[in-house]
Design an enzyme around this catalytic site. Sequence first.
Site, short mmCIF file in Angstrom:
data_model
loop_
_atom_site.label_atom_id
_atom_site.label_comp_id
_atom_site.label_asym_id
_atom_site.label_seq_id
_atom_site.Cartn_x
_atom_site.Cartn_y
_atom_site.Cartn_z
N TYR A 165 4.25 6.99 17.93
CA TYR A 165 4.65 7.02 16.51
C TYR A 165 5.89 7.91 16.34
CZ TYR A 165 4.34 7.82 11.46
OH TYR A 165 4.61 7.91 10.11
N SER A 167 10.05 9.92 9.13
CA SER A 167 8.95 10.89 9.03
C SER A 167 9.49 12.24 9.49
CB SER A 167 7.80 10.47 9.95
OG SER A 167 6.87 11.52 10.10
N LYS A 208 9.82 6.84 15.28
CA LYS A 208 10.56 7.44 14.16
C LYS A 208 11.84 8.11 14.66
CE LYS A 208 7.62 6.24 10.93
NZ LYS A 208 7.97 5.25 9.90
N SER A 215 0.83 -1.20 0.00
CA SER A 215 0.00 0.00 0.00
C SER A 215 0.87 1.25 0.00
CB SER A 215 -0.88 -0.10 1.26
OG SER A 215 -1.30 1.13 1.74
N THR A 218 -1.76 8.73 1.32
CA THR A 218 -1.87 7.26 1.44
C THR A 218 -2.95 6.96 2.48
OG1 THR A 218 -0.35 7.03 3.31
CG2 THR A 218 0.66 7.11 1.12
N1 LIG Z 1 1.78 8.87 4.35
C1 LIG Z 1 2.43 9.78 5.06
O1 LIG Z 1 2.04 10.96 5.12
C2 LIG Z 1 3.69 9.40 5.79
C3 LIG Z 1 4.41 10.42 6.40
C4 LIG Z 1 5.57 10.10 7.09
C5 LIG Z 1 6.01 8.79 7.14
N2 LIG Z 1 5.29 7.81 6.54
C6 LIG Z 1 5.78 6.43 6.66
O2 LIG Z 1 5.73 5.80 5.40
C7 LIG Z 1 5.64 4.39 5.59
C8 LIG Z 1 4.55 3.84 4.67
O3 LIG Z 1 3.31 4.36 5.08
P1 LIG Z 1 2.14 4.73 4.06
O4 LIG Z 1 1.92 6.17 4.18
O5 LIG Z 1 2.39 4.14 2.75
O6 LIG Z 1 0.91 4.03 4.81
P2 LIG Z 1 0.01 2.75 4.44
O7 LIG Z 1 -0.63 2.95 3.14
O8 LIG Z 1 -0.84 2.52 5.65
O9 LIG Z 1 1.09 1.57 4.29
C9 LIG Z 1 1.67 0.95 5.40
C10 LIG Z 1 2.38 -0.31 4.96
O10 LIG Z 1 3.00 -0.92 6.11
C11 LIG Z 1 2.59 -2.28 6.22
N3 LIG Z 1 2.41 -2.63 7.62
C12 LIG Z 1 1.71 -1.95 8.57
N4 LIG Z 1 1.72 -2.60 9.72
C13 LIG Z 1 2.43 -3.75 9.52
C14 LIG Z 1 2.78 -4.85 10.34
N5 LIG Z 1 2.40 -4.90 11.61
N6 LIG Z 1 3.50 -5.85 9.79
C15 LIG Z 1 3.89 -5.81 8.50
N7 LIG Z 1 3.61 -4.79 7.67
C16 LIG Z 1 2.88 -3.77 8.17
C17 LIG Z 1 1.27 -2.36 5.47
O11 LIG Z 1 1.12 -3.64 4.89
P3 LIG Z 1 0.03 -4.75 5.36
O12 LIG Z 1 -1.21 -4.04 5.74
O13 LIG Z 1 -0.05 -5.65 4.17
O14 LIG Z 1 0.71 -5.40 6.51
C18 LIG Z 1 1.43 -1.33 4.37
O15 LIG Z 1 2.00 -1.92 3.23
C19 LIG Z 1 5.36 4.18 7.08
O16 LIG Z 1 6.56 3.80 7.72
C20 LIG Z 1 4.94 5.55 7.55
O17 LIG Z 1 5.22 5.77 8.91
C21 LIG Z 1 4.14 8.08 5.87
#
Ligand SMILES: NC(=O)c1ccc[n+]([C@@H]2O[C@H](COP(=O)([O-])OP(=O)(O)OC[C@H]3O[C@@H](n4cnc5c(N)ncnc54)[C@H](OP(=O)(O)O)[C@@H]3O)[C@@H](O)[C@H]2O)c1
Length: 264
Positions: free
Chosen positions: A154, A141, A158, A15, A189
């Site tokens: 969270y 992050s 990080k 995702s 996302t």
């Molecule tokens: N979107 C933002 O604004 C943002 C900002 C700063 C940092 N980030 C970081 O970017 C990264 C990706 O996030 P995203 O925004 O793409 O969110 P997302 O769409 O919710 O994706 C999260 C991903 O992590 C996996 N995941 C979550 N919990 C897990 C677990 N317990 N075991 C294994 N896999 C797990 C999920 O896969 P499954 O559900 O298949 O397990 C999914 O593929 C994260 O580390 C997040 O902290 C995002």
Amino acid sequence: MQLTHKVVWITGATSGIGEAMFKACCDEKARLIISGRNADKLRLLQTEARTKGLECAVFPFELTDPEGIAKSCQEVLRQFDRIDVLVHNGGVSQRALATEAPIALDRHIMETNFFGAVAITKAILPRMVAQGGGKLVVISSIVGKFGFPLRSAYAASKHALQGFFDSLRAEMVRENVSVLMVCPGKIATNISKNALTKDGTAYNISDKGHINGMTADRCAQIIVKAIRKEKKEIFVGGKEVLMVYIKRFIPGLFFKIVSKVNPT
Ligand SMILES: NC(=O)c1ccc[n+]([C@@H]2O[C@H](COP(=O)([O-])OP(=O)(O)OC[C@H]3O[C@@H](n4cnc5c(N)ncnc54)[C@H](OP(=O)(O)O)[C@@H]3O)[C@@H](O)[C@H]2O)c1
């Protein structure tokens, strides 16, 4: 570093940013390993990659499960002679006050976002060293640089990633293992929908900031460019990224803003 024919392992590939990284790495013609919990989605992505003539192995596991991680790492090392790039992307956010979140929630978030990445790194590093080098890409992050309401654990997870991987970068210079810290701001996302509330259930609301954020595809393009250019740390997003600099250079103003901000 060019990604063509390189072995790239992406966690959280099912995702958001991870899926966008998968697509960007397909465009680069990398050899892919993808992980997450959703095995069905991983297999769909595998089919997509194979249709393009690309190698793609699927390793589903739960980041809070050390045994599952150990087994997957062993199998990855058995199947692949090298790992060039390891993208620590899998993670979960939080929408709960520190005073209301039970300690079990704090531990769960730390296990998912921090210890999961550390465990995979420790298992894979000896191979990276033996093969002459590699790259760890850590999706941190902007809240790896400052605290923010409703995200205490969270933000802590990080900050922990920043401390661990900044230290590791310094330790691994001679081994040619480099670290790229990626600090996204608001990326469009499901991160806020999947964020955990005080009772451990998903928040299930897309925050306005995220809906209007940078696309995951654009974020992935920037990350791939940073890998190519051997960057050590990048900030990705919109105006919210300025908060990092406000905290650093005008901390008084930062503390005022963050105490009044709408955190959703
Ligand atoms: N979107 C933002 O604004 C943002 C900002 C700063 C940092 N980030 C970081 O970017 C990264 C990706 O996030 P995203 O925004 O793409 O969110 P997302 O769409 O919710 O994706 C999260 C991903 O992590 C996996 N995941 C979550 N919990 C897990 C677990 N317990 N075991 C294994 N896999 C797990 C999920 O896969 P499954 O559900 O298949 O397990 C999914 O593929 C994260 O580390 C997040 O902290 C995002």
